[in-house]
Design a protein around this motif. Structure first.
Motif: not given
Length: 324
Positions: A129-130, A144-145, A183-184, A192-194
């Motif tokens: 994410l960074e 908070d990235p 980005s998240n 495939g994650e929430s």
């Protein structure tokens, strides 16, 4: 055979030179590499495969930005298995990648593995994410990235292992349609994650190593660990000491109370004892077996659940033979 050796000579170490043979001593781990490389059963099987077939998929490397030699982007486990098998050199592909491209390629190649520990996901998601934030030239808010939006197209290295095996090269391409998307949210779609679950994993990076290890061993639930991650480092060390002494693991409700008391600056060792000594709902009498007494009889890769299942299976067999 001699011609093949010449074509793969390690003398030409220029980026983009194709597949070359490189001495293991020239290869260094990626700085901050979040994935564990252990000589377990899985790596032993890879070692056996390498002894039989050689290293079929070249490692991906770049010139080491922190010193001599080359930095491994993808292939840490292959390097360790090759070292274990007694090899002196391995095939590699050298690419010119900046720090953000390297992080994305490193994380993506490892996220394809079948089993990934929560701690590995935690630091991998945070690093990726960074890198995505940097590439997107997002707002420089490092507190908070998960918040910045990606305003430009992102470099995405997808299916790295497949690319290496099929083409002998890595394809780095622009992925469109991401403008204005956080980005998240992009990462959630990729893995495939929430988004909520990704936030939970990243919170785990705030845990002290001893408590994070309990999450990896499935002793402490992720949801409870997330609540505990809000405690200060000193409070976490005190909590871990009490957990060991009392042989008690906080449930989600207890972990939430610990968090709130920490935020209110009223959490101390006595309060931790009080909370962990409470009888949990539906708590049943248990037989406690110290790990130092029985741990040596299990394979190192066994999780606590696998250990319990094996004990239960052995007891059933014993009962059949001895109880009339």
């Amino acid at each position: 055979m001699a011609r093949k050796k010449e074509m793969c000579s390690s003398e030409n170490h220029e980026p983009g030179a194709g597949i070359v043979l490189m001495k293991l001593e020239e290869l260094h781990s990626f700085e901050g590499h979040p994935f564990k490389v252990e000589r377990n059963q899985e790596l032993f099987e890879l070692r056996c495969s390498i002894e039989k077939e050689g290293v079929l998929v070249p490692l991906l490397v770049r010139k080491n930005p922190h010193g001599d030699g080359y930095e491994i982007i993808a292939g840490h486990r292959r390097k360790e298995a090759a070292l274990w098998a007694g090899l002196m050199e391995v095939p590699v592909i050298i690419r010119e990648l900046d720090d953000d491209q390297s992080v994305i390629a490193m994380v993506d190649s490892n996220l394809q593995r079948e089993k990934i520990l929560p701690s590995e996901k935690a630091f991998a998601y945070k690093m990726r994410l960074e890198a995505m934030k940097h590439q997107g030239r997002a707002e420089a808010d490092t507190s908070d990235p998960l918040e910045p939006k990606c305003k430009t197209e992102l470099v995405n290295v997808s299916e790295l292992e497949a690319e290496l095996q099929k083409l002998g090269k890595v394809k780095i391409q622009k992925k469109g349609g991401a403008e204005g998307k956080r980005s998240n949210e992009q990462l959630a779609s990729m893995v495939g994650e929430s988004v909520t679950q990704i936030k939970r994993y990243i919170r785990l990076t705030h845990l002290i190593p001893k408590i994070l290890d309990m999450v990896d061993k499935e002793i402490l639930a992720i949801r409870s660990a997330v609540e505990i991650s809000f405690l200060s480092e000193e409070e976490q060390y005190e909590l871990h000491a009490v957990m060991e002494l009392e042989q008690s693991i906080p449930n989600i409700s207890q972990a939430n109370r610990l968090k709130r008391m920490s935020q209110q600056k009223c959490l101390d060792m006595n309060k931790i004892y009080e909370i962990l000594q409470e009888i949990k709902p539906n708590q049943k009498e248990q037989i406690k077996l110290p790990l130092e007494r029985i741990g040596k009889y299990f394979p190192t890769a066994y999780t606590p659940k696998q250990q319990v299942d094996l004990i239960e299976k052995l007891l059933k067999n014993w009962a059949k033979q001895n109880v009339k």
